[in-house]
Write a protein that holds these residues in place. Structure first.
Motif, PDB file in Angstrom:
ATOM      1  N   ALA A 133       0.840  -1.189   0.000  1.00 15.18           N
ATOM      2  CA  ALA A 133       0.000   0.000   0.000  1.00 15.18           C
ATOM      3  C   ALA A 133       0.878   1.244   0.000  1.00 15.18           C
ATOM      4  O   ALA A 133       1.977   1.248   0.542  1.00 15.18           O
ATOM      5  CB  ALA A 133      -0.913   0.003   1.222  1.00 15.18           C
ATOM      6  N   ALA A 134       0.368   2.296  -0.628  1.00 18.82           N
ATOM      7  CA  ALA A 134       1.114   3.544  -0.677  1.00 18.82           C
ATOM      8  C   ALA A 134       1.203   4.144   0.714  1.00 18.82           C
ATOM      9  O   ALA A 134       0.222   4.187   1.451  1.00 18.82           O
ATOM     10  CB  ALA A 134       0.436   4.521  -1.632  1.00 18.82           C
ATOM     11  N   SER A 135       2.373   4.580   1.082  1.00 21.80           N
ATOM     12  CA  SER A 135       2.567   5.161   2.404  1.00 21.80           C
ATOM     13  C   SER A 135       1.859   6.504   2.477  1.00 21.80           C
ATOM     14  O   SER A 135       1.907   7.291   1.528  1.00 21.80           O
ATOM     15  CB  SER A 135       4.064   5.352   2.672  1.00 21.80           C
ATOM     16  N   PRO A 136       1.166   6.786   3.595  1.00 25.62           N
ATOM     17  CA  PRO A 136       0.487   8.079   3.723  1.00 25.62           C
ATOM     18  C   PRO A 136       1.502   9.207   3.759  1.00 25.62           C
ATOM     19  O   PRO A 136       2.617   9.057   4.267  1.00 25.62           O
ATOM     20  CB  PRO A 136      -0.267   7.950   5.056  1.00 25.62           C
ATOM     21  N   SER A 137       1.089  10.346   3.230  1.00 24.84           N
ATOM     22  CA  SER A 137       1.959  11.511   3.206  1.00 24.84           C
ATOM     23  C   SER A 137       2.082  12.088   4.612  1.00 24.84           C
ATOM     24  O   SER A 137       1.247  11.823   5.483  1.00 24.84           O
ATOM     25  CB  SER A 137       1.382  12.568   2.262  1.00 24.84           C
ATOM     26  N   PRO A 138       3.120  12.871   4.870  1.00 29.86           N
ATOM     27  CA  PRO A 138       3.257  13.501   6.191  1.00 29.86           C
ATOM     28  C   PRO A 138       2.045  14.340   6.575  1.00 29.86           C
ATOM     29  O   PRO A 138       1.642  14.362   7.740  1.00 29.86           O
ATOM     30  CB  PRO A 138       4.516  14.370   6.027  1.00 29.86           C
ATOM     31  N   ARG A 139       1.434  15.014   5.589  1.00 28.51           N
ATOM     32  CA  ARG A 139       0.260  15.836   5.900  1.00 28.51           C
ATOM     33  C   ARG A 139      -0.929  14.965   6.285  1.00 28.51           C
ATOM     34  O   ARG A 139      -1.702  15.304   7.182  1.00 28.51           O
ATOM     35  CB  ARG A 139      -0.082  16.720   4.697  1.00 28.51           C
ATOM     36  N   GLU A 140      -1.077  13.815   5.602  1.00 33.86           N
ATOM     37  CA  GLU A 140      -2.161  12.905   5.950  1.00 33.86           C
ATOM     38  C   GLU A 140      -1.964  12.345   7.353  1.00 33.86           C
ATOM     39  O   GLU A 140      -2.917  12.215   8.125  1.00 33.86           O
ATOM     40  CB  GLU A 140      -2.234  11.776   4.932  1.00 33.86           C
TER      41      GLU A 140
END
Length: 283
Positions: free
Chosen positions: A115-122
Motif C-alpha cells: 500500500a502507498a505510504s500516507p503523506s506527512p500531511r495525511e
C-alpha cells in the motif's frame, strides 16, 4: 404453318429471341444498386476503426483484469479457462477460486500488494483527529464533573469541535469583562489547546436586542467582538498560548442558535463559541 428457323418478331419489329437480355440487364442493374447500398451502409472510418482495434488489443494484452491479477484474454489463449471465470477447471465456483484473482489480505488489513505510504500531511491530519476526539472526551467529562451542563456545551461539528459558553458564565449583562468564576474552565481549556496543533476560532454572538444606552459599546457588533477578544486575551496573556494559533470574530445577532422571540432563545444566542478547527496550522 411456321417455317423452320424463322424467328418471331414483336409487333414493333424487335426480335423476340432477345427478350431475355432485357430481364438480365434489369437484374444486373438491381444487383449493382444493391451492392452499392451495402457498401455505403458498411463504409467505416478506417482511421477510427484502427484506433479502436488497437485500444482493445492493448487492453486485453496488458493482463490487468477487472479484479486484478488475472491474465489478459490474448495472453495465453491455449483453450484454458481464465482463473477469474465463474467456474474453473476443477469445477469450483468463482467464489471459491477468487483467491487466485484477488490479492490476499495482510495482517494489517491491507491487500497483498504494497500500500502507498500516507503523506506527512495525511499523518498529521490523522493525529489531529485523534487529538480532537480526545479533546471532546476530556471537556465532556470536565463539564459533567463540575456540573456545568447548563453553561458549557460541547459538540462535534463538521468544521471542528465547538465549545459553547453561555454569556452568563463569562460576563455580566452588557459587559465584555470576564468573570473570575470563568477562569478555571478557561484555564482547563488552555491546557488542552496547548498541544492540539490546530487553529482555534473564538466567536462572539449576541441576541437581537440593541445594547443599552448606558453601554460603552456602540452596538451588538462591537459587544460581540469585545467579548470574543476578552477570551482571546485570557489565553494569550494569562496562559501564554501562541497568537498564531488563534483567530477571533464578532457576529452580533447574525448567527442565532435559537429563536430570538423568546427569552430562553435569546439566552442561547448570547454566547461565545470556541471552535477547534479541522485544519492544520501553517508552519
Amino acid at each position: 404453318m411456321r417455317q423452320r428457323g424463322r424467328r418471331d418478331r414483336l409487333p414493333d419489329g424487335r426480335d423476340s429471341s432477345n427478350r431475355w437480355m432485357i430481364t438480365y440487364a434489369d437484374l444486373i442493374t438491381l444487383l449493382l444498386i444493391f451492392f452499392v447500398i451495402l457498401y455505403a451502409m458498411s463504409s467505416l472510418d478506417q482511421e477510427k476503426y484502427s484506433g479502436v482495434i488497437s485500444s482493445l488489443q492493448r487492453s486485453f494484452q496488458t493482463g490487468n483484469g477487472v479484479l486484478g491479477g488475472g491474465n489478459g484474454l490474448l495472453d495465453g489463449g491455449k483453450g484454458e479457462k481464465n482463473e477469474g471465470s465463474l467456474e474453473n477447471r476443477d469445477g469450483q465456483s468463482g467464489a471459491d477460486s477468487q483467491s487466485a484473482v484477488i490479492p490476499s489480505a495482510t495482517p494489517d488489513g491491507g491487500s497483498g500488494q504494497a500500500a502507498a505510504s500516507p503523506s506527512p500531511r495525511e499523518l498529521a491530519f490523522r493525529q489531529q483527529e485523534a487529538k480532537l476526539a480526545e479533546l471532546m472526551n476530556v471537556i465532556t467529562e470536565y463539564v459533567q464533573t463540575n456540573h456545568l451542563g447548563g453553561q458549557i456545551f460541547v459538540a462535534d461539528k463538521p468544521q471542528g469541535i465547538a465549545i459553547t459558553l453561555s454569556d452568563r458564565f463569562l460576563f455580566d449583562v452588557g459587559k465584555a469583562d470576564l468573570k473570575p468564576a470563568a477562569y478555571p474552565a478557561l484555564h482547563q481549556l488552555s491546557g488542552l489547546f496547548r498541544g492540539i496543533g490546530a487553529m482555534v476560532s473564538i466567536e462572539g454572538h449576541t441576541d437581537n436586542r440593541p445594547v443599552l444606552p448606558s453601554s460603552r459599546y456602540v452596538d451588538n457588533w462591537e459587544l460581540s467582538g469585545a467579548r470574543a477578544l476578552s477570551v482571546l486575551r485570557f489565553f494569550l496573556e494569562k496562559e501564554g498560548l501562541k497568537p498564531s494559533q488563534f483567530q477571533y470574530a464578532g457576529y452580533a445577532d447574525t448567527r442565532p442558535a435559537a429563536d430570538n422571540a423568546t427569552e430562553s432563545g435569546r439566552q442561547k444566542n448570547r454566547r461565545v463559541e470556541i471552535i477547534v478547527l479541522r485544519q492544520l496550522q501553517e508552519e
